[in-house]
Design an enzyme around this catalytic site. Structure first.
Site, PDB file in Angstrom:
ATOM      1  CB  THR A 118      -0.866  -0.045   1.274  1.00 45.45           C
ATOM      2  OG1 THR A 118      -1.839  -1.049   1.100  1.00 45.45           O
ATOM      3  CG2 THR A 118      -1.543   1.272   1.585  1.00 45.45           C
ATOM      4  N   GLY A 143     -10.159  -2.991   3.362  1.00 45.48           N
ATOM      5  CA  GLY A 143      -9.174  -2.929   4.446  1.00 45.48           C
ATOM      6  C   GLY A 143      -9.250  -1.620   5.203  1.00 45.48           C
ATOM      7  CG  ASP A 144      -5.665  -0.474   7.145  1.00 48.43           C
ATOM      8  OD1 ASP A 144      -5.550  -1.322   6.230  1.00 48.43           O
ATOM      9  OD2 ASP A 144      -4.724   0.246   7.524  1.00 48.43           O
ATOM     10  N   GLY A 168      -0.356  -2.392   6.323  1.00 43.31           N
ATOM     11  CA  GLY A 168      -0.243  -3.647   7.057  1.00 43.31           C
ATOM     12  C   GLY A 168      -1.517  -4.443   6.952  1.00 43.31           C
TER      13      GLY A 168
HETATM   14  N1  ASP Z   1      -3.610  -2.199   4.774  1.00 46.47           N
HETATM   15  C1  ASP Z   1      -3.933  -2.691   3.458  1.00 46.47           C
HETATM   16  C2  ASP Z   1      -5.193  -3.500   3.540  1.00 46.47           C
HETATM   17  O1  ASP Z   1      -5.351  -4.244   4.479  1.00 46.47           O
HETATM   18  C3  ASP Z   1      -2.858  -3.538   2.877  1.00 46.47           C
HETATM   19  C4  ASP Z   1      -1.508  -2.898   2.869  1.00 46.47           C
HETATM   20  O2  ASP Z   1      -1.181  -2.089   3.704  1.00 46.47           O
HETATM   21  O3  ASP Z   1      -0.739  -3.193   1.946  1.00 46.47           O
HETATM   22  O4  ASP Z   1      -5.971  -3.432   2.625  1.00 46.47           O
END
Ligand code: ASP
Length: 418
Positions: free
Chosen positions: A284, A314-315, A335
């Site tokens: 990300t 996701g977050d 993450g």
């Molecule tokens: N946080 C992102 C998600 O869970 C993934 C990432 O950080 O690469 O969608």
């Protein structure tokens, strides 16, 4: 003003340079530069840079090792991160807004195939790219977010449109794309997001999932291999609920012992594992900035996780989880999103600054290296406060990250150990 480094950082910087110069002859100037940057942004103490204004970016966290990253790939990724820092710096140097610097930097990362956002987004279980993004303006606490969009070249720009041109904070899927069109933003063909590397990543994840899950009687089910991008797959088993894995706690300000997330039964959304290379990373992208007016902003953009299903979000686009900014503090996360949502990581860091009066680097390190590690959540954040303190803690072995202050010198690091 140049960034100020602690005496310890100076020592390691000099040591790193000396080490490289000894056998030199063959070390290129970019390798020397990379070693210097890694030493400057080392992780065993919070960065001591404190610009009057500046920008911090990330390109994802995870188990990223020197062995798994070819020199060519590493150089190419460092170059894109540098370009993103310079794009944000160009905005800030002219007296521009932190919000514009954040979106300028993220756009560069979204346009690169190397990061899991925009062009380089991973594929979901159905062979489709579904993108999430959010932006927040610390001064006004206005925020915009989009999730599950499939035809938006730069989702960070659509998130900003949601913030500025609608009364809402978050839009998803077809509705978000209809809004984009109503604002004159063109839709791109889904093929734009196709990269062979990400496609192979999905195929590998599907194979792993099939090998792990299919009981012998189901082995004859139709395979999803050989699917064309954008084609629906055969029906899939619902994933089992995900549980956090307890891990060893770490002291605030110290790098954690590695959390050891285990494969989740019923899902190949294995935390941090990029099935493309066997490397463990998320990819990300995000940026936080402090401008010359003292205003903060944060933004994050992602393709989510390879092989995600059922409209999983996701977050990253969740305000307070993966993205947050107020008048004191700005955070962008990367993450295992489910943990960042449940622990409201970005807001938790800023709340500790606000209510406990903790210095930002301490608050960020505590949440990433203690709270999240205990929960089994892998990842990291970048953060800035109004005074220009910078934090980039992560509890995995690597995080693509970079920093630029008012002197315009970009510093890019990837690994935990210089
Ligand atoms: N946080 C992102 C998600 O869970 C993934 C990432 O950080 O690469 O969608």
């Amino acid at each position: 003003m140049s960034p100020t480094f602690s005496p310890r950082m100076h020592r390691s910087l000099l040591a790193g340079t000396a080490l490289l110069l000894a056998p030199m002859g063959c070390a290129t100037s970019s390798q020397v530069g990379a070693a210097r940057d890694e030493a400057a942004l080392r992780t065993d103490e919070p960065p001591r840079v404190k610009p009057k204004w500046g920008l911090v970016i990330h390109g994802g966290a995870g188990v990223i090792s020197r062995e798994n990253l070819s020199p060519e790939r590493e150089a190419a990724m460092r170059a894109v991160l540098t370009q993103a820092l310079q794009a944000g710096h160009a905005v800030l140097a002219k007296g521009g807004r932190s919000l514009d610097a954040v979106t300028a930097a993220i756009r560069v990362l979204e346009d690169s195939p190397y990061f899991n956002a925009g062009k380089g987004a991973v594929f979901n279980h159905d062979g489709v790219n579904e993108l999430d993004a959010a932006v927040m303006d610390g001064k006004t606490r206005m925020a915009g977010a989009v999730a599950g969009v499939r035809h938006i070249q730069n989702p960070i720009d659509l998130a900003r449109l949601v913030m500025e041109k609608s009364p809402h904070v978050m839009m998803v899927g077809d509705g978000a794309e209809a809004f984009a069109q109503s604002q004159g933003m063109p839709l791109v063909d889904a093929k734009y997001f196709y990269t062979e590397e990400r496609w192979q990543g999905l195929q590998r994840a599907l194979e792993q999932e099939k090998a792990k899950e299919a009981p012998p009687a189901e082995q004859g089910q139709p395979s999803t291999q050989g699917l064309s991008p954008g084609q629906p797959t055969p029906p899939a088993q619902p994933p089992a609920p995900q549980q956090g894995q307890p891990a060893t706690p770490a002291q605030p300000g110290q790098p954690s012992s590695q959390p050891q997330p285990q494969p989740q039964p019923g899902s190949s959304l294995t935390p941090g594992v990029d099935p493309i290379t066997g490397d463990h990373k998320f990819g990300t992208v995000g940026a936080v900035a402090l401008d010359q007016h003292g205003d903060l902003a944060a933004g994050t953009s992602t393709g989510g996780m390879t092989n995600k299903r059922f409209g999983r979000v996701g977050d990253s686009p969740i305000i307070g989880a993966g993205t947050y900014a107020d008048e004191r503090c700005a955070v962008s996360a990367t993450g295992h999103g489910e943990f960042f949502i449940r622990y409201t990581v970005a807001r938790d860091i800023c709340a500790r600054v606000e209510y406990q009066d903790l210095p930002l680097p301490e608050a960020a390190s505590y949440v990433i290296n203690d709270v999240l590690v205990k929960a089994g959540g892998e990842g990291g954040v970048i953060a800035m406060d109004r005074q220009g303190h910078v934090a980039m803690p992560f509890n995995s072995s690597g995080m693509y990250r970079g920093y630029i202050g008012e002197d315009g010198t970009p510093t890019v690091a990837i690994f935990q150990q210089p």
